[in-house]
Design an enzyme around this catalytic site. Structure first.
Site, PDB file in Angstrom:
ATOM      1  N   SER A 168      35.051  35.832  33.832  1.00  0.00           N
ATOM      2  CA  SER A 168      34.055  36.907  33.901  1.00  0.00           C
ATOM      3  C   SER A 168      34.721  38.242  34.199  1.00  0.00           C
ATOM      4  O   SER A 168      35.584  38.327  35.076  1.00  0.00           O
ATOM      5  CB  SER A 168      33.018  36.608  34.987  1.00  0.00           C
ATOM      6  N   GLU A 251      32.723  31.022  48.053  1.00  0.00           N
ATOM      7  CA  GLU A 251      32.113  31.391  46.781  1.00  0.00           C
ATOM      8  C   GLU A 251      30.664  30.933  46.719  1.00  0.00           C
ATOM      9  O   GLU A 251      29.810  31.592  46.125  1.00  0.00           O
ATOM     10  CB  GLU A 251      32.907  30.775  45.632  1.00  0.00           C
TER      11      GLU A 251
END
Length: 398
Positions: A168, A251
């Site tokens: 990403s 995360e």
């Protein structure tokens, strides 16, 4: 305001109420209207909005709500952090960009040298560096330890060869933190290292991956004899798996994950209310309002789970399956919310999905794109199937 809390429940309540008021005033006054408009409309938040807001927050001293003061953060407690995320979402402010502040920043704070902290942390705080993550590879997704991208030491440099995928923001990032194989002699996990690489280094090629939502966010990244200074390696050689596990726990846990869910809920609620008014008696939206109430209950449940898990993390208590449970809840609820939005938009807008006029995407496709985008939420960051296995093994025994 003072950050000194008191030892009575009444005074603590006053402190947090005052803190919330301060945040609300700041959000209304400091976040530019053009940025809030993008967020409120459910449009894709780009690097431009993220970086502009990060600079504003950093100038206020709020650039890193989850960091300790000695690292340049706010030093806020867990309740303050959750209030911050809630208030920013309620006022249509962008969420914090996770790769720098939530992922690699804490890793550098935990495992980096003083020189590395001085080099990288200030540029994360002020938004100067824009980070992406180089973990997944073709054939190495859920089994991350099977990665093959290699790094060999030559003098004062590491030389990297290989490929990363599903990366990403690689097309707009200035830095990538990546796992590389520095040894093939030990167990798979013991031959992995974590290294930081400038994206403008010679030998790096970025190719876009086109996704069904029509927004460009994923890429393939190729490394051909890419040379990086040796002191860009974080922690010890061959100990990257330790850094990776530390990062993966965070995360799935940052309060921003739940705040983003709250943001989507607010956007969809607004959309359904507007669609109800516009349709009048022509359409019955009672079913969508009922589904929204169920989603709101799940969002509140996710907040409670997040608060407990983050408190456990701070006090070094075992997290167990909490990260997996939170990840599944957030992903599932995000998909349900964007499905409600798609139903509210109605079938008349579906044919406009990704229609283009002189290369520009039609604005009416926004919520259809959001619907498509959230299909990946149950895959990215660990598939829901894997997370269910983690939870089942913990509860039932492996």
């Amino acid at each position: 305001m003072s950050d000194t809390k008191n030892d009575t429940p009444e005074r603590d309540a006053q402190f947090y109420a005052g803190f919330r008021r301060e945040l609300e005033a700041f959000a209304r006054e400091a976040c530019p209207p053009e940025i809030r408009a993008v967020v409120a409309a459910g449009q894709k938040i780009t690097k431009r909005e993220y970086q502009a807001w990060q600079k504003i927050l950093n100038a206020k001293g709020w650039g890193a709500p989850g960091w300790a003061r000695e690292a340049g953060g706010t030093g806020w407690d867990i309740r303050q952090r959750l209030i911050f995320e809630e208030v920013m979402a309620e006022n249509d402010c962008p969420p914090l960009y996770h790769h720098g502040l939530g992922h690699i920043g804490p890793v550098i704070i935990r495992f980096g040298t003083p020189e590395q902290k001085a080099r990288f942390l200030p540029r994360i705080l002020d938004g100067a560096d824009w980070w992406c993550q180089g973990y997944s590879e073709p054939g190495s997704g859920s089994d991350l330890a099977s990665l093959t991208t290699s790094a060999r030491r030559e003098g004062d440099e590491w030389v990297i060869n290989g490929q990363k995928i599903w990366t990403s923001h690689a097309h707009e990032a200035s830095m990538i933190y990546m796992l590389v194989r520095t040894s093939r002699e030990a167990k798979k996990q013991e031959g992995i290292s974590l290294i930081l690489v400038p994206m403008d280094t010679k030998g790096i090629t970025v190719r876009p991956i086109h996704t069904i939502d029509g927004w460009h966010h994923l890429n393939e990244v190729f490394f051909d004899e890419v040379r990086v200074r040796a002191d860009n390696l974080i922690g010890e050689v061959g100990k990257g798996w330790t850094c990776a596990k530390f990062l993966l726990e965070r995360e799935r846990l940052p309060p921003a994950n739940v705040a983003r869910l709250e943001l989507i809920r607010r956007q969809v609620t607004r959309l359904v209310e507007e669609a109800t008014k516009a349709a009048g008696a022509r359409r019955d939206f009672s079913g969508l309002h009922h589904k929204l109430l169920l989603c709101e209950a799940d969002v509140k449940g996710a907040r409670v789970m997040m608060a407990q898990a983050t408190d456990d993390l701070i006090h070094q208590r075992p997290l167990g399956v909490q990260p997996s449970a939170i990840k599944m809840t957030v992903a599932d609820c995000a998909q349900r919310l964007t499905t409600i939005a798609l139903d509210a938009v109605g079938p008349d807008a579906a044919h406009r999905f990704l229609a283009e006029v002189e290369g520009q995407e039609v604005a009416d496709a926004t919520w259809i794109q959001n619907y498509m985008f959230t299909r990946a939420r149950t895959i990215a960051g660990g598939t829901s199937e894997v997370q269910r296995n983690v939870v089942a093994n913990e509860l039932l025994g492996a």
